[in-house]
Design an enzyme around this catalytic site. Structure first.
Site, PDB file in Angstrom:
ATOM      1  N   LYS A  39       0.814  -1.216   0.000  1.00  0.00           N
ATOM      2  CA  LYS A  39       0.000   0.000   0.000  1.00  0.00           C
ATOM      3  C   LYS A  39       0.847   1.267   0.000  1.00  0.00           C
ATOM      4  CE  LYS A  39      -4.348   1.550   1.939  1.00  0.00           C
ATOM      5  NZ  LYS A  39      -4.725   2.037   0.624  1.00  0.00           N
ATOM      6  N   GLY A  44       6.473   0.731   5.780  1.00  0.00           N
ATOM      7  CA  GLY A  44       7.385  -0.165   5.068  1.00  0.00           C
ATOM      8  C   GLY A  44       7.444   0.131   3.582  1.00  0.00           C
ATOM      9  N   CYS A  45       6.298   0.417   2.999  1.00  0.00           N
ATOM     10  CA  CYS A  45       6.244   0.677   1.555  1.00  0.00           C
ATOM     11  C   CYS A  45       6.912   2.004   1.212  1.00  0.00           C
ATOM     12  CB  CYS A  45       4.794   0.660   1.075  1.00  0.00           C
ATOM     13  SG  CYS A  45       4.011  -0.945   1.317  1.00  0.00           S
ATOM     14  N   THR A  46       6.783   2.989   2.095  1.00  0.00           N
ATOM     15  CA  THR A  46       7.444   4.274   1.887  1.00  0.00           C
ATOM     16  C   THR A  46       8.960   4.097   1.960  1.00  0.00           C
ATOM     17  OG1 THR A  46       5.539   5.496   2.736  1.00  0.00           O
ATOM     18  CG2 THR A  46       7.670   6.637   2.764  1.00  0.00           C
ATOM     19  N   ALA A  49      10.192   2.355  -1.208  1.00  0.00           N
ATOM     20  CA  ALA A  49      10.185   3.269  -2.355  1.00  0.00           C
ATOM     21  C   ALA A  49      11.331   4.273  -2.253  1.00  0.00           C
ATOM     22  CB  ALA A  49       8.844   3.990  -2.449  1.00  0.00           C
TER      23      ALA A  49
END
Length: 154
Positions: A39, A44-46, A49
Site C-alpha cells: 500500500k 514499510g512501503c514508503t 520506495a
C-alpha cells in the site's frame, strides 16, 4: 498460482500506470525490476520506495528500469510519487491481474484478522524478458541493496 517461473520468459502484460498504459514489451533490451508492495504511504512501503529512489541512478547505470506495483489507484500513486519524489513508474493493479500473474496475493494476518493482500515481492526480468531472480515475502531493510548487487553480478 504464479504464471511466472525462474529461467522462463515472462508472459507479456499490459497495465495502467502513472505514465499511461505500459507493457512488458516496452522494456525489451533493458532489465526490469518489478516490485510488488502492499500500500502507498504506509511505513514499510514508503521506506522501500525511498530506498529504490535513492539508488535509481545506480540502477539506471546498469540498464535497469524500476517499476512498483500495488492495488492502489492512480490518484493514490500520483500523491505517493509527488510526496516521496519518486523518479520511477507505479502501476495500479486494482483487478489484481499482474498480482495474480506473479502469484503475490496471499492471506496475511492484520491485527489478528485474516486479510488477503500483496506479499512484498521483487522480480528481476532480463533484457530478453526472462525472469532471472525473485525475492518473495521479503523484509525491507537491505533489500534494495541486494537487488542492486544481484544486477551488478549479472
Amino acid at each position: 498460482m504464479s504464471q511466472v517461473e525462474l529461467g522462463k520468459k515472462v508472459p507479456d502484460w499490459t497495465a495502467e500506470s502513472n505514465n499511461g498504459t505500459i507493457s512488458l514489451r516496452d522494456f525489451a533490451g533493458k532489465r526490469l525490476v518489478l516490485y510488488f508492495y502492499p500500500k502507498d504511504s504506509t511505513p514499510g512501503c514508503t521506506t522501500q520506495a525511498q530506498n529504490f529512489r535513492d539508488l535509481v541512478t545506480e540502477f539506471t547505470t546498469e540498464n535497469t528500469v524500476i517499476i512498483g506495483v500495488s492495488r492502489d489507484s492512480l490518484k493514490s500513486h500520483q500523491n505517493f510519487i509527488t510526496k516521496q519524489e519518486l523518479p520511477f513508474t507505479l502501476i495500479s493493479d486494482p483487478d489484481e491481474k499482474l498480482c495474480e500473474m506473479f502469484g503475490v496475493m496471499k492471506m496475511k494476518n492484520m491485527y489478528g484478522k485474516q486479510v488477503r493482500g500483496i506479499e512484498r515481492s521483487t522480480f528481476l526480468i532480463n533484457e530478453e524478458g526472462v525472469l532471472v531472480q525473485e525475492w518473495r515475502g521479503l523484509k525491507v531493510p537491505g533489500h534494495v541493496d541486494k537487488v542492486l548487487e544481484t544486477i551488478k553480478a549479472l
